[in-house]
Write a protein that holds these residues in place. Structure first.
Motif, short mmCIF file in Angstrom:
data_model
loop_
_atom_site.label_atom_id
_atom_site.label_comp_id
_atom_site.label_asym_id
_atom_site.label_seq_id
_atom_site.Cartn_x
_atom_site.Cartn_y
_atom_site.Cartn_z
N ASN A 73 -11.41 99.79 54.58
CA ASN A 73 -12.11 99.77 53.32
C ASN A 73 -13.49 99.18 53.51
O ASN A 73 -13.63 98.07 54.01
N VAL A 74 -14.51 99.92 53.10
CA VAL A 74 -15.87 99.45 53.26
C VAL A 74 -16.17 98.42 52.19
O VAL A 74 -15.99 98.67 51.00
N VAL A 75 -16.58 97.24 52.60
CA VAL A 75 -16.90 96.19 51.66
C VAL A 75 -18.25 96.48 51.03
O VAL A 75 -19.21 96.84 51.72
N PRO A 76 -18.38 96.39 49.70
CA PRO A 76 -19.65 96.61 49.03
C PRO A 76 -20.75 95.75 49.64
O PRO A 76 -20.51 94.64 50.10
N ALA A 77 -21.97 96.26 49.62
CA ALA A 77 -23.10 95.57 50.24
C ALA A 77 -23.28 94.16 49.71
O ALA A 77 -23.61 93.24 50.45
N GLU A 89 -8.81 88.62 47.52
CA GLU A 89 -8.24 88.46 46.20
C GLU A 89 -7.79 87.03 45.92
O GLU A 89 -7.30 86.33 46.80
N ASP A 90 -7.96 86.62 44.70
CA ASP A 90 -7.35 85.39 44.19
C ASP A 90 -5.89 85.71 43.91
O ASP A 90 -5.58 86.56 43.07
N LEU A 91 -4.98 85.04 44.62
CA LEU A 91 -3.56 85.36 44.53
C LEU A 91 -2.78 84.40 43.63
O LEU A 91 -1.55 84.46 43.57
N GLY A 112 -17.95 95.32 57.99
CA GLY A 112 -17.71 95.67 56.59
C GLY A 112 -16.45 96.47 56.38
O GLY A 112 -16.12 96.84 55.25
N GLU A 113 -15.70 96.75 57.46
CA GLU A 113 -14.45 97.51 57.37
C GLU A 113 -13.28 96.54 57.46
O GLU A 113 -12.98 96.00 58.53
N ILE A 114 -12.62 96.28 56.34
CA ILE A 114 -11.47 95.39 56.37
C ILE A 114 -10.26 96.10 55.76
O ILE A 114 -10.41 96.93 54.86
N PRO A 115 -9.07 95.77 56.22
CA PRO A 115 -7.85 96.40 55.69
C PRO A 115 -7.39 95.72 54.41
O PRO A 115 -7.98 94.74 53.94
N ASP A 116 -6.30 96.22 53.87
CA ASP A 116 -5.76 95.66 52.63
C ASP A 116 -5.19 94.25 52.83
O ASP A 116 -5.38 93.36 52.00
N ILE A 117 -4.47 94.07 53.93
CA ILE A 117 -3.81 92.79 54.22
C ILE A 117 -4.03 92.46 55.69
O ILE A 117 -3.88 93.33 56.55
N PHE A 118 -4.39 91.21 55.98
CA PHE A 118 -4.54 90.82 57.38
C PHE A 118 -4.44 89.31 57.53
O PHE A 118 -4.50 88.55 56.55
N LEU A 119 -4.27 88.89 58.77
CA LEU A 119 -4.09 87.48 59.11
C LEU A 119 -5.42 86.88 59.54
O LEU A 119 -6.14 87.48 60.34
N VAL A 120 -5.72 85.68 59.02
CA VAL A 120 -7.01 85.05 59.32
C VAL A 120 -6.79 83.58 59.71
O VAL A 120 -5.78 82.97 59.39
N THR A 121 -7.79 83.03 60.38
CA THR A 121 -7.80 81.61 60.71
C THR A 121 -8.28 80.82 59.49
O THR A 121 -8.83 81.38 58.54
N VAL A 158 -4.24 87.22 53.98
CA VAL A 158 -5.16 87.44 52.87
C VAL A 158 -5.09 88.90 52.42
O VAL A 158 -4.63 89.78 53.16
N VAL A 159 -5.57 89.13 51.19
CA VAL A 159 -5.57 90.46 50.59
C VAL A 159 -7.00 90.84 50.24
O VAL A 159 -7.75 90.04 49.66
N ARG A 160 -7.38 92.05 50.61
CA ARG A 160 -8.73 92.54 50.35
C ARG A 160 -9.04 92.54 48.85
O ARG A 160 -8.21 92.94 48.03
N LYS A 161 -10.24 92.10 48.51
CA LYS A 161 -10.69 92.13 47.13
C LYS A 161 -10.66 93.57 46.61
O LYS A 161 -11.20 94.48 47.25
N GLY A 162 -9.99 93.78 45.49
CA GLY A 162 -9.92 95.12 44.91
C GLY A 162 -8.69 95.91 45.30
O GLY A 162 -8.50 97.03 44.81
N MET A 163 -7.83 95.37 46.16
CA MET A 163 -6.59 96.08 46.50
C MET A 163 -5.78 96.30 45.22
O MET A 163 -5.56 95.38 44.44
N GLU A 164 -5.30 97.52 45.03
CA GLU A 164 -4.65 97.88 43.78
C GLU A 164 -3.31 97.17 43.58
O GLU A 164 -2.94 96.84 42.45
N ARG A 165 -2.57 96.93 44.65
CA ARG A 165 -1.25 96.32 44.52
C ARG A 165 -1.16 95.08 45.42
O ARG A 165 -0.47 95.09 46.45
N PRO A 166 -1.85 94.00 45.08
CA PRO A 166 -1.85 92.82 45.94
C PRO A 166 -0.48 92.19 46.12
O PRO A 166 -0.23 91.49 47.10
N GLU A 167 0.43 92.43 45.18
CA GLU A 167 1.78 91.86 45.29
C GLU A 167 2.55 92.44 46.46
O GLU A 167 3.61 91.92 46.86
N ALA A 168 2.03 93.53 47.06
CA ALA A 168 2.70 94.12 48.23
C ALA A 168 2.80 93.11 49.37
O ALA A 168 3.74 93.18 50.18
N LEU A 169 1.85 92.20 49.46
CA LEU A 169 1.92 91.15 50.49
C LEU A 169 3.24 90.40 50.40
O LEU A 169 3.90 90.15 51.41
#
Length: 559
Positions: free
Chosen positions: A5-9, A145-147, A122-131, A366-377
Motif C-alpha cells: 500500500n502506497v502511503v500518501p505523500a 492505526e489507533d487500535l 512508502g510501500e507498507i503492508p496491512d499488518i507487520f512487526l516493528v521494533t 502494527v496495522v497500516r493507517k486506513g486498513m479496512e478491517r484492522p480487527e483482523a490482527l
C-alpha cells in the motif's frame, strides 16, 4: 487490499520529519511428507471448530491481508510449501476467511533493516512487526492505526488474557499518549527469571538442607568450597558461578534487593537506575568477601558464561543460577547428576524480587493507517493461540505445530507468546502426578499434546529411567515449574520500569557508562576498596547519568 500500500505523500513527509527529529535528538543515530497447499488440511473436530470461533468468526466473502514476516528458513516448510502456500495460510482462509499474502520475509537479524527500507519507499503492508523505535516513528508520521477501540471491542478474550499476563508494562509499551497503537508481541521474560539449582549429590554427601535464606545459600556455597564435595582430596571446587560479563551477578543482586542494569521506582515515585543504589554496594561488598574466601573462581574475570558452564561440566561448581529450564542445561553438562531447584532467597525476611526486561519478543504488531478491517490482527493472534497453545488434538498438533522434524508453527503469520506456558504444564500435570496412579484416557484427553508428552517422560523417569530427569526437573512435583508458580502467586517480579526508546543521552553516553560500571564492579569484587563504589556513583552521575535520569523521568511523567 492486494499488494503493498502506497502511503500518501503527506504521511511520508511526516515520517521523514519524524526520523530526522528522533535521529537528531539521539545525537545522529544512525525430509517430511509433501504437502499440497491447495488441498484441504485435516478438519478439526467439533470441539476444535467451536474453539476457533465457528462461522461467526469467518469473513464472508474472504478478505486479503498483506504482511511481511520474519523467516525461520527450511525448518518451517514441508516439501511443496513456501511463505504463501502452506498449511497455516490454508487453515486461516478456510476457517477465518482471511487470505494472508506475505510480500516478503527476512531472518530475524535482517528484519529491522529491511523493514526500515520498506517504510522509506512508502510501500507498507496491512499488518507487520516493528521494533519499539519503528513504532514511535510510524506513529509520529501518522502511518499506523489507533487500535484502542478496536482492541477493546474486537480482541478475543484469550488475546486480552495473554497480554494481561505479560504484565501491565507490556501493554503500556504499545501505548502512545494514552492510545494503543500496536499489539505487543508478548514474550516469556517472566518465566525465565532466576531459579537456584544445587547439586543433590553434593548436598547429600555433606548432609546439607536446602536454602531458605541467603545466609543458608552462602553456607552451602562455603561447604561446597571447603569440604571437598567431589571427594578427590583437592581444593578444586567453588560454590558460586560468576563470569566476566557479570551475568550471574544478577541473582546475587536480587537476593540483596539490588537490581542491575534496570530502572526501578524510588521512594519518591521517580525512576532511578538500579546499579547505582546503596543496595548494589551492599551486594558487591558481600561478593568481595566471597571472592576472597575462594567461593568464586579467581579467574572469572577472563571467563565468559560458556566457560562457566564448562566448569560446571567438569564438576567444579555446585550452584547454578538458571531459569526453570536449567535442568535441561545441567542434564547435558553433568549426565547422571541430579540438581534440585530452589526459589531465590533474600538476605532478610522480605522476599527477593526477580528482575526482568520488558516482557515482549522483538517488538509490536502494527496495522497500516486506513486498513479496512484492522480487527483482523486480533483474529490472526486468536488462531495462533488456538492452534499452538489451546489445541488438545494430536493430529492437529502434528499438522500445525510440529511433527518432530519441522516446526510448522513458525508459519503462523501473527504470534504472541504466553508468559507462563511451562509453568502451566506443571500446574496441569500436578493432579495426575500426585494421584499415585497412571492417568486414564479421559484425564489425558484434557491435556494438550505437549502436556501429554511431558507426562509420559516424567512417568518414565519415575519408573527408573534417569535420562528423563530433565523433564521431571521442570514439570514434575517439586520441579522448577512449581517455583515459578510461587513467584506468580506472590508477584515476585521486578520489571524494568523504563520501557521507552533510548533517550538522546542514553545513545550518547550509555556505552561508556556501562563499561565503567562493569570495570568498577569487577575491581570491587576482586579486592578494590568498597569506597570505590561511591566514587563510581559520583562519576556516573556527572558523566551523563544525571542527564539520562532526567530524560527517563521526563518520559515517565509524559508517557
Amino acid at each position: 487490499m492486494g499488494g503493498g500500500n502506497v502511503v500518501p505523500a503527506k504521511y511520508m513527509k511526516r515520517f521523514c520529519l519524524a526520523v530526522i527529529s528522533i535521529m537528531l535528538g539521539a545525537g545522529g543515530m544512525t525430509g517430511c511428507t509433501a504437502y499440497n497447499a491447495a488441498s484441504s488440511p485435516p478438519n478439526p473436530d467439533a470441539a476444535i471448530r467451536s474453539a476457533v470461533g465457528g462461522k461467526e468468526a469467518k469473513y464472508d466473502p474472504p478478505i486479503e491481508v498483506t504482511m511481511v514476516n520474519q523467516s525461520y528458513g527450511s525448518v518451517s516448510f514441508a516439501e511443496g510449501e513456501d511463505m504463501n502456500a502452506n498449511r497455516w495460510r490454508t487453515y486461516i482462509k478456510d476457517h477465518y476467511g482471511i487470505a494472508v499474502k506475505t510480500l516478503w520475509d527476512a531472518p530475524w537479524d535482517q528484519l529491522e533493516q529491511k523493514t526500515n527500507l520498506m517504510i522509506s519507499t512508502g510501500e507498507i503492508p496491512d499488518i507487520f512487526l516493528v521494533t519499539p523505535m519503528q513504532l514511535v516513528l510510524l506513529n509520529k508520521a501518522g502511518m499506523i492505526e489507533d487500535l484502542t477501540d478496536v482492541y477493546r471491542d474486537y480482541a478475543p478474550q484469550n488475546v486480552k488474557d495473554v497480554v494481561a499476563e505479560a504484565g501491565e508494562e507490556a501493554l503500556e509499551a504499545a501505548m502512545i499518549k494514552g492510545r494503543l497503537m500496536a499489539l505487543p508481541f508478548t514474550g516469556y521474560q517472566k518465566e525465565t527469571v532466576t531459579i537456584v539449582w544445587i547439586r543433590e549429590d553434593w548436598m547429600n554427601k555433606l548432609k546439607l538442607a536446602g536454602p531458605k535464606t541467603m545466609d543458608d545459600l552462602l553456607a552451602i556455597s562455603k561447604a561446597f568450597t571447603e569440604r571437598d564435595p567431589d571427594g578427590n582430596g583437592k581444593a578444586d571446587t567453588y560454590g558460586l558461578p560468576l563470569d566476566k560479563h557479570l551475568g550471574f551477578l544478577q541473582a546475587m543482586f536480587n537476593g540483596y534487593h539490588a537490581y542491575k542494569n534496570i530502572w526501578i521506582k524510588d521512594s519518591n515515585g521517580n525512576l532511578a537506575y538500579g546499579s547505582v543504589q546503596p543496595e548494589a554496594k551492599t551486594a558487591l561488598a558481600k561478593m568481595q568477601e566471597l571472592y576472597k574466601s575462594g567461593q568464586i573462581d579467581k579467574e572469572f574475570g577472563v571467563k565468559d558464561s560458556a566457560k562457566v558452564l564448562e566448569s560446571i561440566g567438569r564438576n567444579a561448581i555446585g550452584i547454578y543460577f538458571g531459569s526453570m529450564t536449567g535442568g535441561y542445561t545441567l542434564a547435558d553438562l553433568t549426565p547422571g547428576v541430579r540438581w534440585r531447584p530452589y526459589p531465590l532467597p533474600s538476605i532478610d525476611g522480605k522476599p527477593a524480587l526477580l528482575q526482568h526486561a520488558l516482557n515482549i519478543n522483538y517488538g509490536f504488531w502494527v496495522v497500516r493507517k486506513g486498513m479496512e478491517r484492522p480487527e483482523a490482527l486480533f483474529k490472526l493472534a486468536d488462531v495462533w493461540l488456538k492452534l499452538f497453545y489451546e489445541n488438545k488434538d494430536d493430529d492437529l498438533y502434528e499438522t500445525y505445530n510440529s511433527d518432530q522434524k519441522i516446526g510448522f508453527f513458525t508459519q503462523a503469520p501473527v504470534q504472541i507468546y504466553k508468559s507462563f506456558k511451562n509453568m502451566e504444564i506443571s500446574a496441569h500435570l500436578a493432579p495426575l502426578l500426585q494421584s499415585g496412579k497412571p492417568a486414564g484416557a479421559e484425564e489425558l484427553s484434557k491435556l494438550t499434546p505437549e502436556e501429554r508428552l511431558n507426562y509420559g517422560f516424567i512417568q518414565k523417569y519415575k519408573a527408573g529411567d534417569q535420562s528423563y530427569w530433565k523433564y521431571h526437573s521442570r514439570n514434575g512435583i517439586g520441579g522448577a515449574g512449581d517455583i515459578i508458580g510461587e513467584y506468580v502467586k506472590n508477584n515476585r517480579f521486578m520489571p524494568d520500569q523504563f520501557i521507552g526508546v533510548p533517550t538522546s543521552a542514553m545513545v550518547q553516553k550509555r556505552t561508556f557508562l556501562d563499561k565503567m560500571e562493569l570495570e568498577t564492579m569487577i575491581k570491587i569484587i576482586t579486592g578494590a576498596p568498597i569506597e570505590q563504589f561511591d566514587q563510581f556513583v559520583t562519576e556516573w552521575k556527572s558523566m551523563g547519568g544525571d542527564l539520562i535520569t532526567q530524560e527517563v523521568n521526563e518520559w515517565y511523567k509524559n508517557k
